[in-house]
Design a protein around this motif. Structure first.
Motif, short mmCIF file in Angstrom:
data_model
loop_
_atom_site.label_atom_id
_atom_site.label_comp_id
_atom_site.label_asym_id
_atom_site.label_seq_id
_atom_site.Cartn_x
_atom_site.Cartn_y
_atom_site.Cartn_z
N GLY A 115 70.75 54.60 76.79
CA GLY A 115 70.54 54.42 75.36
C GLY A 115 69.71 55.49 74.64
O GLY A 115 70.08 55.94 73.56
N TRP A 150 70.80 52.60 81.24
CA TRP A 150 69.66 53.51 81.06
C TRP A 150 69.87 54.51 79.93
O TRP A 150 68.94 55.20 79.53
N TRP A 188 69.18 51.00 72.76
CA TRP A 188 69.47 50.40 74.06
C TRP A 188 70.62 49.41 73.85
O TRP A 188 71.58 49.38 74.60
N GLU A 247 62.79 50.99 80.95
CA GLU A 247 62.69 51.76 79.70
C GLU A 247 61.84 51.07 78.65
O GLU A 247 61.06 51.69 77.95
N ASN A 249 74.70 50.20 74.71
CA ASN A 249 75.28 49.29 75.69
C ASN A 249 76.31 48.35 75.09
O ASN A 249 77.09 47.72 75.82
N GLY A 290 66.97 48.43 81.81
CA GLY A 290 66.42 47.99 80.54
C GLY A 290 64.91 47.80 80.62
O GLY A 290 64.16 48.27 79.78
#
Lengths: 63, 719
Positions: B254, B252, B203, B513, B207, B510
């Motif tokens: 990742g 989203w 993630w 998830e 990002n 984030g």
């Protein structure tokens, strides 16, 4: 407590659906917004980088 | 309204520009050394500080945070002042930002060479430096937001939105991914383990690409492209949609780094869906950039700044098409763990970030030095050599990746792996690796030309440290929304509220998830036979992390027949629950190691083999590209850290018995002697206190627990 809330959602696959709904909703609003902008405002905004107020470096033209 | 006169701070821009060039050369030369080590492994010189696993983080971090980072600051400090019609908020903050960032880079390089690393890709910095990064980053943010607040324009131009998103998101990512418990000043364990650690890390990793390499550079594009082309951006409306859609979707995506892994299926699927959707805003941005040049293509032919920009934006378009493709399960099954990923990353880094940075530098430096670029011809030459460099870099890697993936997956007519020896698939790539190194070298030659050209430009000009400008003060508009003013219009002139909304946009993805994985333990089925590492194995694992073995080896068998045949059982989420940090890796220049210790497995090797292999891989396999690790044999294991390590692990929930920290070293020595005795019986004399013993203990543990659970190897998808 939060844990129970999440558990009660059951099939965690729903996250995909929920997130899509959030996104589509968000995106629709966004498009609506951009089209509601006034033409003149948009033109003004887009000219901002060119609206240079510096005295010196302005006249250095591209090589 | 009366005009106010003020001065733009060019000095800070100049400093960042110099740092960009300096670190650019260093970072890429280290990259070239890495490329050459694949051809001549002896180029690690047999010493720890220059070995592949340690300098690879130096290369990636130097290029991302030193070259691109300084380039981003250069571009932002220049454009922000002009777009806000204001000097930077505070000169001291600017200076702290500059010197603090350079200090971080130096500390990073030294600590990586010294083996201080968290073992999480692109987040390898240990905790004290992580803290420093946080402080300096907040200084940058404060300085930027301060400038925006005291601006002399009503509207906040879209480039600045991208800068704001960069600041907000990187802050969140850095904090969440770096949470760790220190063992000592130079060592910590992340609070997450295994699957959770992997999810948080990617993630973050994904990002960081989005919000360190993409959004700030899109901001730069939205300022410098119109500037250089002397015409406004093609569609400002599109840029608004571009911005919000991009930051909303990116966060989203990742999990696409973890397809076919032990990550729960729903998280993988989310990652795929959002990655594919990302094509839309990304290409929207590219089209917006390129169409700005409509009717000005004759100038592109003339002007090196525009040329660099066009290729940069095109490279952005290419990698943002390729990325979503690689996120689909079909392509990912082939591309993952191969050099395809490396090729993809370099199209982005060399094409998009590198070329846009050069465009900005070629634009800024003559202006700040009140002169013309010394030689346009030389800049054009830089452009062509650089472009050629990218092609020579990427094409062979794609070729190699497809070759290698096919070899990994090929079966004979009798159903056996056609290339059971992993090394064969590496040796096959040697010509591609050589061509790639030539590509990298060309790119560096280009930079050196650019550097020379810019130095001559600087010599010929006269630096203008304080650039006078004047503009009317901003008439205070009521903070409240005016009648007839839309919400977004209002937001566009309220920086703090804008930041909050951007924060919400990125947090949704984030949270959705990560939180479930965090709270719902049932997502990670535990396996009863999976036990914590013994103290010796734990120490060995930390050496594995220190040496950056993960830069060449994965620990993650995917559920394909070609992989279970080669390595053994595919990865289960439950087997990693004590792995702080996870070590799944992202590429396989050497074989997967997660089943190395399964005695009945294909990969099993006796202790003596490991000893000889670490001592000199080329003696066992002449073609091997693995570095020698002689120092593991000479260096004593530091067991003074064991009790503290056990305590930190206990704190993180690893079930060592109460008070185990006090006796852990006794167990450690018993196990170490066992291995030393075994080596002795094979004619190898080595004291049980050496690091190599711990490393062997760790390697021999890999995969044992899952195997003991007798997991079925069923449900295998595809080849």
């Amino acid at each position: 407590m939060l844990r129970d809330v999440f558990k009660s959602i059951g099939g965690i696959e729903n996250y995909g659906l929920i997130s899509m709904i959030i996104f589509v909703f968000f995106f629709a609003l966004l498009i609506l917004h951009t089209f509601s902008l006034k033409r003149k405002d948009v033109d003004d905004f887009s000219r901002m980088p060119l609206d240079d107020v510096s005295k010196e470096s302005d006249d250095i033209q591209d090589i | 309204m009366e005009n106010q006169t003020f001065y733009y701070d060019n000095k800070i821009v100049k400093n960042f520009a110099y740092a960009t060039l300096f670190w650019g050369v260093i970072g890429m030369v280290v990259g070239l050394l890495l490329a050459l080590q694949f051809i001549w492994p002896a180029l690690t010189f047999g010493i720890p500080y220059t070995t592949f696993g340690r300098i690879r983080p130096i290369h990636t971090n130097a290029v991302i945070f030193a070259f691109v980072g300084n380039g981003m600051f250069t571009g932002i400090y220049y454009s922000l002042q002009r777009l806000c019609k204001a000097r930077m908020f505070n000169d001291l903050l600017s200076k702290i930002n500059f010197w603090g960032w350079q200090l971080i880079i130096v500390l990073a390089a030294v600590s990586f060479a010294g083996g201080m690393t968290t073992g999480k890709e692109y987040a390898e910095l240990e905790w004290p430096i992580d803290l420093l990064v946080a402080v300096i980053w907040l200084v940058f943010g404060a300085n930027m937001i301060g400038t925006i607040i005291k601006r002399r324009t009503q509207h906040i131009y879209v480039a600045i939105w991208f800068y704001i998103a960069t600041f907000v998101t990187i802050t969140v990512l850095h904090v969440v991914n770096s949470l760790a418990i220190p063992v000592s000043l130079f060592k910590s364990y992340p609070i997450y383990a295994g699957v959770q650690d992997a999810l948080v890390q990617w993630w973050y990793g994904h990002n960081a690409v989005a919000f360190f390499l993409t959004t700030p550079f899109l901001g730069l594009m939205y300022y410098y492209l119109p500037k250089a082309a002397n015409r406004p951006i093609y569609s400002y409306r599109l840029s608004i949609v571009h911005f919000w859609a991009l930051i909303f979707l990116y966060i989203w995506a990742g999990p696409h780094h973890l397809l076919y892994s032990a990550l729960p299926g729903w998280a993988q699927s989310l990652g795929v869906v959002f990655s594919v959707m990302l094509i839309a805003p990304s290409w929207g941005g590219m089209v917006n950039g390129l169409l700005t040049l409509r009717g000005a293509w004759d100038r592109v032919r003339e002007d090196p700044v525009l040329k660099f920009m066009v290729v940069a934006v095109t490279a952005y378009g290419m990698s943002t098409f390729e990325g979503p493709m690689m996120s689909t399960k079909t392509v990912n099954a082939i591309s993952h763990f191969t050099d395809w990923t490396v090729g993809h990353a370099h199209i982005g880094a060399l094409g998009w970030n590198g070329f846009l940075t050069f465009a900005v530098l070629y634009y800024l430096i003559p202006r700040m030095f009140q002169t013309q670029l010394f030689s346009r011809k030389m800049a054009n030459l830089h452009f062509w050599i650089g472009t050629l460099g990218i092609i020579f870099y990427a094409v062979p890697l794609y070729w190699g990746a497809i070759t290698q993936a096919s070899m990994w997956k090929e079966f004979t007519a009798d159903g056996f792996l056609k290339y059971p020896n992993f090394l064969e698939t590496v040796t096959q790539l040697q010509p591609m690796y050589a061509t790639r190194a030539i590509g990298g070298a060309l790119y560096i030659v280009g930079i050196l030309l650019g550097l020379y050209n810019l130095i001559l430009t600087i010599r010929a000009g006269k630096f203008l440290p304080e650039e006078a400008a004047s503009a009317p003060a901003l008439t205070r508009v009521e903070g409240k929304r005016g009648s007839g003013e839309g919400i977004h219009r209002w937001l566009e002139r309220r920086p703090v509220q804008f930041i909050l909304v951007a924060l919400v946009a990125i947090l949704i993805g984030g949270l959705i998830e990560i939180v479930p994985l965090y709270l719902v333990k049932t997502n990670i089925p535990t396996i009863a036979s999976v036990k914590p590492y013994t103290p010796l194995e734990l120490q060995g694992r930390d050496i594995y992390v220190r040496e950056g073995c993960y830069t060449c080896h994965s620990q993650q068998v995917r559920p394909f027949r070609s992989e279970t045949e080669r390595y053994g059982e595919y990865a289960k989420a439950g087997e990693y629950v004590y792995d702080h940090p996870f070590q799944w890796g992202s590429k396989r220049n050497g074989p997967d190691l997660s089943r190395e210790g399964v005695v009945s497995g294909r990969q099993y090797k006796p202790n003596s083999w490991h000893y000889n292999h670490m001592m000199n891989p080329q003696r066992l396999n002449e073609q091997s590209i693995m570095p020698v690790y002689k120092w593991l044999i000479y260096d004593d294991l530091d067991i003074s850290t064991t009790p503290r390590k056990i305590r930190v692990m206990q704190f993180l929930g690893v079930p060592y018995p109460q008070g185990y920290d006090k006796i852990a070293n006794d167990d450690l020595m018993i196990q170490a002697r066992g291995i030393a005795d075994d080596l002795k019986s094979q004619g190898i004399q080595v004291e049980p206190t050496k690091e190599i013993i711990a490393m062997i203990a760790y390697l021999q543990r890999l995969g044992k627990d899952v195997h003991a659970a007798g997991m079925p190897t069923a449900t295998i998808t595809g080849k």
